[in-house]
Write an enzyme that holds these catalytic residues in place. Structure first.
Site, short mmCIF file in Angstrom:
data_model
loop_
_atom_site.label_atom_id
_atom_site.label_comp_id
_atom_site.label_asym_id
_atom_site.label_seq_id
_atom_site.Cartn_x
_atom_site.Cartn_y
_atom_site.Cartn_z
N CYS A 134 -12.19 -28.57 36.61
CA CYS A 134 -13.21 -29.57 36.50
C CYS A 134 -14.40 -29.29 37.64
CB CYS A 134 -12.41 -30.75 37.03
SG CYS A 134 -13.45 -32.49 37.41
N CYS A 137 -15.51 -32.21 39.69
CA CYS A 137 -14.40 -32.49 40.81
C CYS A 137 -14.71 -31.48 41.84
CB CYS A 137 -13.04 -32.49 40.45
SG CYS A 137 -12.70 -33.43 38.73
N ASP A 138 -14.79 -30.32 41.57
CA ASP A 138 -14.57 -29.21 42.67
C ASP A 138 -15.84 -28.54 42.57
OD1 ASP A 138 -11.92 -30.03 42.66
OD2 ASP A 138 -11.32 -28.53 41.33
#
Ligand code: FAD
Length: 307
Positions: A134, A137-138
């Site tokens: 992701c 997200c990261d």
């Protein structure tokens, strides 16, 4: 006596919320079991520019908040619980989560799909320590780092382009010599000076102890092995339909996507399916939402026929 809902919707992506809006507006009692990752795949993305009505684009999570509020407005009950089993053998159907048991006259399966992993032990070992699926997200954790994105479809192009906001350089690693991605997405990535491509290459091992330091690559044409230094590995190799729960009961294709029998109804009368869980071709928010609408209309008509 326990409440018997008109419909239980399993899943809270665009398909589930749209089905909830339609079903609740037709005066059915609706329970949505949202799953612990409420909002579905669009929670993993940033800008959504192709959903009609949002002229200047909207952030994925913000769009899902709007879907949720709209579904709540018409009386949909929602619980952030994962379904662990469904008894399809008798009506009303019984749906179990780890926190409760719920009954309904009909069900819509809208459990979507999840990102696929390579399945390497080293990949699992370094998950959360440089290996992720992701970018949204990261990506933030990879500021000024060199990273790779594995894959050759739209997701790989989108993730790589998104990562240019943070990373120093992104290499898209693909095991073939051509991409499956749409031309517009490929062109966008190719034009970005922070992105380069490594074709005919597959990752056979992720290297590093406490954190990712590189990957071992195999040339898919020559078989030659090499290592490539990188600090982040982003998987973008497709998705797995979330249908494990329904195996052996609901008809599916070889890849595990639900195959409806009549319009959106599955082989079990009263059980409908909508969205990415049935769709390996389009996989878009708008098509999933359209499916949710179709499933709700199909089930209203089916319930009316049951009297
Ligand atoms: P999903 O969104 O996958 O939602 C499934 C839901 O089911 C989730 O809420 C999950 O928690 C729930 N669930 C699963 N198992 C259970 C269970 N056992 N019990 C309870 N709940 C369960 N599409 C676009 O149109 N435009 C874009 O710009 C776009 N960008 C994207 C970017 C990325 C990185 C990704 C991954 C996808 C993108 N998509 C985009 C595709 C879009 O997100 C999907 O097509 C869409 O979300 C599918 O909706 P869905 O409702 O079928 O399923």
């Amino acid at each position: 006596m326990a409440k018997i809902y008109g419909v239980i919707i399993i899943g809270s992506g665009p398909a589930g919320y749209t089905a909830a809006i339609y079903a609740a507006r037709s005066n059915l009692s609706v329970l949505m079991l949202q799953g612990y990752s409420a909002g579905g795949q669009l929670m993993l993305t940033s800008e959504v520019e192709n959903f009609p009505g949002f002229e200047t684009g909207i952030l994925g999570p913000e769009m899902m908040e709007k879907f949720e509020s709209q579904a709540r407005r018409f009386g949909t009950e929602m619980l952030p619980e994962d379904v662990i089993s469904v008894d399809f053998s008798q009506r009303p159907f019984t749906v179990k989560t780890d926190l409760g048991e719920y009954q309904s006259r009909s069900i819509i399966i809208a459990t979507g799909a999840s990102a696929k992993w390579l399945g390497l032990p080293s990949e699992k070992q370094l998950q959360g320590r440089g290996v992720t699926a992701c970018a949204t997200c990261d990506g933030f954790f990879f500021k000024n780092r060199d990273v790779i994105v594995i894959g050759g479809g739209d997701t790989a192009m989108e993730e790589a382009t998104f990562l240019t906001r943070y990373a120093n350089h992104i290499t898209i690693v693909h095991r073939r010599d051509t991409f499956r991605a749409s031309k517009i997405m490929q062109d966008r990535a190719a034009k970005n000076p922070k992105i380069s491509f490594l074709m005919n290459s597959e990752v056979t091992e992720v290297l590093g102890d406490e954190a990712v330091t590189g990957v071992r690559l195999r040339n898919t044409k020559t078989g030659e092995e090499s290592t490539f230094d990188t600090q982040g590995v982003f998987l973008a190799i497709g998705h797995q339909p979330n249908t494990e729960l329904f195996k052996g009961v609901i008809d599916m294709d070889a890849a595990g996507y639900i195959v409806p029998s009549e319009f959106t109804m599955t082989n079990i009368p009263g059980v409908f399916a909508a969205g990415d869980v049935t769709d390996h071709r389009y996989r878009q928010a708008i098509t999933a939402a359209g499916d949710g609408c179709r499933a709700a209309i199909d089930l209203e008509r089916w319930l009316a026929e049951q009297g």
